[in-house]
Design an enzyme around this catalytic site. Sequence first.
Site, short mmCIF file in Angstrom:
data_model
loop_
_atom_site.label_atom_id
_atom_site.label_comp_id
_atom_site.label_asym_id
_atom_site.label_seq_id
_atom_site.Cartn_x
_atom_site.Cartn_y
_atom_site.Cartn_z
N CYS A 1 39.54 43.78 38.41
CA CYS A 1 39.88 44.75 39.12
C CYS A 1 40.28 46.11 37.82
CB CYS A 1 41.08 45.02 40.37
SG CYS A 1 40.80 44.11 41.29
N LEU B 1 37.36 44.50 42.25
CA LEU B 1 36.34 43.35 42.43
C LEU B 1 36.86 42.10 42.93
CD1 LEU B 1 33.42 42.14 41.24
CD2 LEU B 1 35.14 41.43 38.91
N ASN C 1 45.10 44.15 38.22
CA ASN C 1 44.16 43.73 37.46
C ASN C 1 43.77 42.56 36.80
OD1 ASN C 1 41.65 43.83 35.89
ND2 ASN C 1 42.13 45.02 34.43
N ASP D 1 45.94 36.21 45.90
CA ASP D 1 47.04 35.97 44.50
C ASP D 1 47.64 37.44 44.69
OD1 ASP D 1 44.88 37.01 43.00
OD2 ASP D 1 44.99 37.02 41.21
N GLY E 1 35.17 30.91 24.84
CA GLY E 1 36.25 30.72 24.37
C GLY E 1 37.25 30.77 22.87
#
Length: 626
Positions: free
Chosen positions: A2, A54, A79, A104, A376
Amino acid sequence: MCGIAGILCSRPSEASAAALARMVGALRHRGPDGEGVWTGRVGQHQLVMGHTRLAIIDLSDAGGQPMFLPDGSHGIIYNGEVYNYRELAEELKAHGVELRSQSDTEVILWALAVWGEAAFAKFNGMWALAWLDRSAGRLTLSRDRFGIKPLYTYRGANGFYFASEIKAILAASDARFAVNSRVAGRFIQQSLLDAQKETFFDGIEALPAGHNLSFDLRGESLSPRTRSYWTMPEQSSLNGDLRRDADTLGETFFDAVRIRLRSDVPVGVLLSGGVDSSSIAAAMRHALGQGANLHAMSAISDRPQFDEKPFVERMAGHLKCPVHYVELRREPAEWFRLLNEVIFFNDEPIGSFSTVAHYLLMQQARELDITVILSGQGADELLCGYAKFVGFYIRDLLGSGRLPSAARVLFGFWKRRTVLSQFELSEAKRYLPALMRAREIDIRGPLLKEQDFRLDVGLGEAHLPERQREDLYRLSVPGLVHYEDRSSMAFAREIRLPFLDYRLAGMLVPLAPELKLREGWTKWIFRKAMEPYLPASIVWRKDKQGFINPQSEWLKHELRGQVRELLSGEMLIARQGLIDQAALGRRYAMYCSQPQDRGLISFKDIFNPIVLELWMRRFDASLALN
C-alpha cells in the site's frame, strides 16, 4: 502492499488535513483498492494519517486502514507483508487474542499491542508502518530489516511529515528543496543510489533499514529517538558439514519461497534463465504442485548476444509453465519518454535501462492480472555473485598472507571461465584505489570539485563478509529494492524477495567465503543445494547475464541524436555547478568512438549525468534551483 502518509504537528490545523489529502492523492497508484484517513489529538500533538490500499490478503473491507483495536488503544497504517502472520496469529490466540479478520494487518497490530517493540524481531517480511500507541502516547515508525519497503521523513515548518514516497511529501509541503550535492556527487562519480539516508531532495531522508523512529507525544517538543532493532549475526548457523549445510540451505530457501506465496490474488515470478530466478520458480512449483498455474515473465532482446530466451525456455519446459515475454525494442523517442516516466515514479535518477525493462514487466503483469511477483534480488549480495567479489576475496586472502589460496582461487575462476569473462575495466575502475585509476576527463562542476563526497566502495580494511554487509545496507541492495518497489507500485503490483528472508541472510552473509566462491563458481553452496531441482545447464551455467539489455549500444547509436540534443542545449546540472557541460560533451564523443566492451568510459559515465538532468527537469517545480 500500500501507500502510507502522515503529518505530526503541535497544534490542530485544517491545513494538515488538506495536506494529508494531497499526500494520499500522490500515493493513489500504490493502492487503488481503497483509502482511509484518521485525525486525532494524542498528548500535546495532532496526528493525521492516511492510507491507500492494494488488497492482497483478506480482500474484504475488514482489512482496511487506518486500523485500530476495538478499544481504540492502538492503531496502525502499514505497507508491506509479514509472511509469517499465520504463525503469529496462533501465538496471539494463545494470549487470548480474538481476531476479527483474515488480514495480516490485524495480526501485526495485535502483535505490537501484546509484545511491544519486541514484535519486530518476530516479523518475517517487508514493511514500512506507523504504529500509534495511544495509551503510552507514542508514535513509532518502522522499516523492515533490509529496507524493501520505503519510508521517508521530513521536518518542515508546519510539522513532521512521513510517507511511502517522496512525491507525497512534495505534494504536502510548500517548500522547495535544494539538490543534495553529496547524494548527486556520489551518483555522478560512483553510480551510487540510496547509499545514505539523505535523498536527492535536501532535507528529505529515508528511515534506515532495520530501524524504528519513535516520538513521545506526551511532551511539548517533537524529538524522535531512532534505534536499530536487528543486527546481522556474526556467525552462520551452518556448521561445516557440506551435505547437511546444502540441505539446510535448500530447506530454508524453499520455505522462504513458500511463505511468500501466501496471497488471495494471483502470484507470478520474474524468470531470467539463471540459477537465482530459476530456483525461485522451481520452489514455487514444488510448493504449488504440478497441476497449479505458474506464471512466469521475462524480458528479451532482439539482439542474440543479449537474449536470454533459450535459457528461459529451457527452464519453462522443465517446470511445464508458460512464459510471458516483454520485448525490449522501442523507438528512440519512446525510450526517452519511458525514462522520464520511470524517473517520476522513482523520485530520483535511475541506474540503467534495466529499471525501464522492469517497469515494462510490471506493466505486463497488470495486463495479465498478476498482482504479486517474486524476484531474485539480493541473491548476488548474499552469495557473492558479482565478479567484484572474486577480486575482493583474492585481496582478502592476500591481505591475510594466504598467497597459495589466493592463487588457487584465481586459477579456478580462470580455468572455469565463469564470472571473470564479465570483467570490464570501465566498470571495475570504481573499486580500485585512486592511485590505480587511469586519468579521465573530469566532468565535475565547481560544486562537486569543492568537496570529495565519494565513499570507499572497495574492500578497504574489511574481510569479505563485512563487504557483503556494505552491499546489503548501503552500496547495492538499497538502490535495487528502491526501483523494484517503485516500478511495481506504479502499476499496483507487489514484488516479493525470497533471498532477502532474514533467515537466509543470517545464514549466508557470515558464511565462510570458500563456500560461496569455490572451484571457479560463484554461489557454490547454493548451486549444490539446488542441483536436485534444476537442469544442470541452468544450475551450473557459466554465462549468466541477468535482465540485461544492449544499453551501451543504444547510447552510442539509436539514442545518439537525443543525447547530442540534450548535451548541446542548456542543462540544469551545469547551471547548478554539478557538471562541466563541455567536458561531458568530450566524454560522450570519446565514449562513442571506443570499441564495444573495451575502453575506460562506462555506460554509467554517460547515462548518470543524463538521467540526473532529466530528474531535475521533471521535478523542477519542487527544487530550489539557481
